[in-house]
Design a protein around this motif. Structure first.
Motif, PDB file in Angstrom:
ATOM      1  N   ASN A   1      -1.310   3.377  -5.009  1.00 36.54           N
ATOM      2  CA  ASN A   1      -2.695   2.975  -4.717  1.00 36.54           C
ATOM      3  C   ASN A   1      -3.616   4.181  -4.687  1.00 36.54           C
ATOM      4  O   ASN A   1      -4.774   4.112  -5.107  1.00 36.54           O
TER       5      ASN A   1
ATOM      6  N   GLN B   1      -1.186  -2.369 -13.672  1.00 38.69           N
ATOM      7  CA  GLN B   1      -1.581  -1.815 -12.378  1.00 38.69           C
ATOM      8  C   GLN B   1      -1.386  -2.826 -11.258  1.00 38.69           C
ATOM      9  O   GLN B   1      -0.841  -2.502 -10.198  1.00 38.69           O
TER      10      GLN B   1
ATOM     11  N   PHE C   1      -4.292   4.115  -9.260  1.00 40.92           N
ATOM     12  CA  PHE C   1      -5.402   3.203  -9.541  1.00 40.92           C
ATOM     13  C   PHE C   1      -6.694   3.932  -9.911  1.00 40.92           C
ATOM     14  O   PHE C   1      -7.364   3.541 -10.882  1.00 40.92           O
TER      15      PHE C   1
ATOM     16  N   SER D   1       1.388  -2.349  -8.179  1.00 37.50           N
ATOM     17  CA  SER D   1       0.816  -2.004  -6.871  1.00 37.50           C
ATOM     18  C   SER D   1       1.146  -3.016  -5.778  1.00 37.50           C
ATOM     19  O   SER D   1       0.964  -2.724  -4.595  1.00 37.50           O
TER      20      SER D   1
ATOM     21  N   ASN E   1      -4.385  -5.229  -0.333  1.00 34.24           N
ATOM     22  CA  ASN E   1      -3.887  -4.176  -1.218  1.00 34.24           C
ATOM     23  C   ASN E   1      -4.952  -3.728  -2.209  1.00 34.24           C
ATOM     24  O   ASN E   1      -5.179  -2.532  -2.403  1.00 34.24           O
ATOM     25  N   SER E   2      -5.633  -4.681  -2.826  1.00 29.23           N
ATOM     26  CA  SER E   2      -6.669  -4.338  -3.802  1.00 29.23           C
ATOM     27  C   SER E   2      -7.859  -3.656  -3.130  1.00 29.23           C
ATOM     28  O   SER E   2      -8.479  -2.761  -3.713  1.00 29.23           O
TER      29      SER E   2
ATOM     30  N   SER F   1       6.188   2.147   2.596  1.00 29.35           N
ATOM     31  CA  SER F   1       6.712   1.607   1.338  1.00 29.35           C
ATOM     32  C   SER F   1       8.200   1.908   1.177  1.00 29.35           C
ATOM     33  O   SER F   1       8.974   1.065   0.728  1.00 29.35           O
TER      34      SER F   1
ATOM     35  N   VAL G   1       0.859  -1.193   0.000  1.00 26.34           N
ATOM     36  CA  VAL G   1       0.000   0.000   0.000  1.00 26.34           C
ATOM     37  C   VAL G   1       0.887   1.232   0.000  1.00 26.34           C
ATOM     38  O   VAL G   1       1.500   1.581   1.004  1.00 26.34           O
TER      39      VAL G   1
ATOM     40  N   GLU H   1      -6.992  -0.088  -2.705  1.00 22.59           N
ATOM     41  CA  GLU H   1      -7.064   0.621  -3.979  1.00 22.59           C
ATOM     42  C   GLU H   1      -8.503   1.016  -4.300  1.00 22.59           C
ATOM     43  O   GLU H   1      -8.761   2.129  -4.772  1.00 22.59           O
TER      44      GLU H   1
END
Length: 523
Positions: free
Chosen positions: A36, A241, A40, A245, A277-278, A346, A32, A281
């Protein structure tokens, strides 16, 4: 081998996370990031709206999760940073590990600057320091950007105080966190930062949904264009993507998985990280486009005229939104505070790849390895990105390290593991040993066939475009130096480091990759 026996035999015990939960938090914190929040939403909007979620989900299942598990398997099985892990996979594979380390070094140089900018804008939000001209303030008064590198103009590294000093602070915090170790540094940053990030961003999204015009923004984002599903470009964007990501393909997850205890459920952890993570997003897309819908209504324009990605969204569009909404200071602190926290978690993971590689190769202590790996990165970052032409250098290095470097490293690693060294069965068995679900022929097919094709297409398209069109309107010498030149330097240095013998004090000789801690249980 028990922990006691390992010590008696002369082997050191590798640093490790305290448990699976710590690993998952750190891995999610790495995945993340800024992309994101600012990439996205716009990619979804540009590629079919709600219909884009179909290729996105397909890409997650057929490429994102498989390569995430591939990275986990490499790190967990061979117990090392990318150079050590690939060296243990095959004696000729060390160079690809150093290439991934080099890409992380490049990314850390400019990523730290964006984190510093976000931190400053968290402060600026209290007074809306950007005034009525967010774009002019960002590029002019704040960055003092001179537009260097275009139309024959040179580049300047003249120090910009309000950019350089926050950047120095970010590097100090980063290096101190890394020096304290896996459990105290990496884990604690994510243990504190990640929950705060999610709470802050959830509040921001909830507030955005109450704004007048939010429905307009969401309709623009999610109204499906089913015809887009017939476009190959849309599917390529979906795979791109997902790939960018998840923090896969450039050594982060290999390094983190090497800190997992041997009896850990790596496959189950991969699912948690991938879907978390998704989910973030999707949350980001809802919040961003709700706010953009408000901005479009206030400006009397269509959403497509205010929708943007990257720096334009974060430091131009959102400050403009913040100036218009009620409780503007709170909204600004929530948005830029979220950017800062996402960036810090990150960034730590990115530089940890470099630190871990130096530590493994030399056998030096963690603090010494942090100094050797981190101080040069900090100096280069402060000099190049902290100057008046920093945006030009940042833009070019970002485009080449992400779109070319990461994809190239991932492509070579999966091809080598599958077709040259024939290690997929070994990696499969490593995942299945303690995993909550078993991977088999489907996973091997995705890694060995689907991923090389997808990554190859992404790589060829991007390289072809950069060769024929140049990049960003920048002068050829700028692109050649900070784009192609930076990648060439990484390749040369990687080859050189792979030829340097492993010291007797290195992890290659002092850490047993088959070691199982006797006191641990399956987690």
């Amino acid at each position: 081998m028990s922990a006691t026996a390992a010590r008696q035999s002369g082997f050191r015990i590798r640093e490790s996370f305290s448990g699976r939960t710590a690993f998952i938090l750190v891995a999610i914190g790495s995945a993340v990031g800024l992309g994101n929040i600012w990439r996205f939403p716009y990619v979804t909007y540009e590629n079919g709206g709600g219909a884009f979620l179909i290729p996105y989900l397909v890409a997650l299942l057929t490429a994102g999760l498989p390569i995430l598990l591939f990275d986990y398997a490499v790190g967990h099985k061979f117990r090392g940073s990318p150079p050590l892990a690939f060296k243990r996979m095959h004696h000729n594979a060390e160079v690809i590990g150093w290439f991934q380390v080099g890409i992380c070094f490049l990314i850390a140089i400019y990523y730290a600057a964006i984190v510093a900018w976000a931190a400053m804008y968290t402060w600026f939000s209290l007074s809306q320091a950007w005034g009525d001209d967010a774009e002019g303030f960002f590029f002019g008064e704040f960055l003092q950007y001179d537009g260097g590198g275009t139309e024959g103009s040179g580049l300047s590294v003249d120090f910009v105080a309000q950019v350089g000093w926050p950047l120095i602070v970010v590097w100090i915090v980063l290096l101190l966190a890394l020096a304290t170790g896996v459990r105290k540094g990496l884990t604690m940053v994510s243990l504190v930062g990640l929950p705060v990030l999610f709470v802050m961003f959830a509040i921001l999204v909830g507030y955005s949904l109450t704004l007048e015009g939010a429905t307009t923004g969401l309709n623009a984002l999610f109204t499906p264009d089913w015809g887009a599903l017939t476009s190959p470009t849309v599917w390529i964007q979906a795979y791109g993507q997902i790939f960018f990501s998840l923090s896969v393909g450039f050594g982060i997850m290999i390094t983190y998985a090497s800190y997992l205890k041997r009896k850990s459920n790596a496959s189950g952890s991969g699912l948690v990280v991938g879907f978390a993570n998704s989910s973030f997003e999707l949350l980001a897309a809802i919040g961003v486009f709700s706010a953009l819908g408000f901005l479009a209504l206030a400006a009397g324009t269509a959403v497509d005229e205010v929708a943007s990605s990257g720096l334009g969204l974060a430091f131009v569009a959102f400050p403009t939104i913040i100036s218009e909404v009620p409780a503007s200071a709170l909204v600004g602190v929530l948005f830029f505070g979220s950017l800062t926290l996402a960036g810090v978690t990150s960034l730590i993971s990115i530089l940890e790849v470099v630190v871990s590689a130096v530590k493994d190769k030399t056998g030096w202590s963690r603090p010494v390895s942090v100094l050797v790996a981190g101080v040069p990165a900090a100096l280069v970052s402060i000099v190049l990105i902290g100057g008046v032409s920093g945006v030009t250098i940042l833009d070019v290095v970002d485009a080449f390290s992400n779109n070319v470097g990461i994809v190239l490293g991932a492509f070579v690693s999966v091809v080598l593991a599958t077709w040259i060294y024939r290690k997929l069965d070994v990696l499969r068995d490593a995942l299945n040993a303690y995993g909550s679900f078993k991977v088999g022929p489907i996973w091997k097919t995705l890694i060995g066939v689907v991923l090389p094709v997808v990554l190859g297409v992404l790589l060829v398209m991007d390289i072809s475009d950069k060769i024929t069109e140049g990049y960003g309107g920048f002068d050829t010498w700028v692109v050649a130096t900070f784009g192609w030149g930076a990648l060439a330097l990484v390749i040369v240095v990687s080859a050189g480091l792979s030829l340097v013998p492993w010291r007797s004090s290195s992890a290659m000789h002092t850490e047993d990759p088959e070691h199982i801690e006797s006191e641990e249980e399956t987690v």
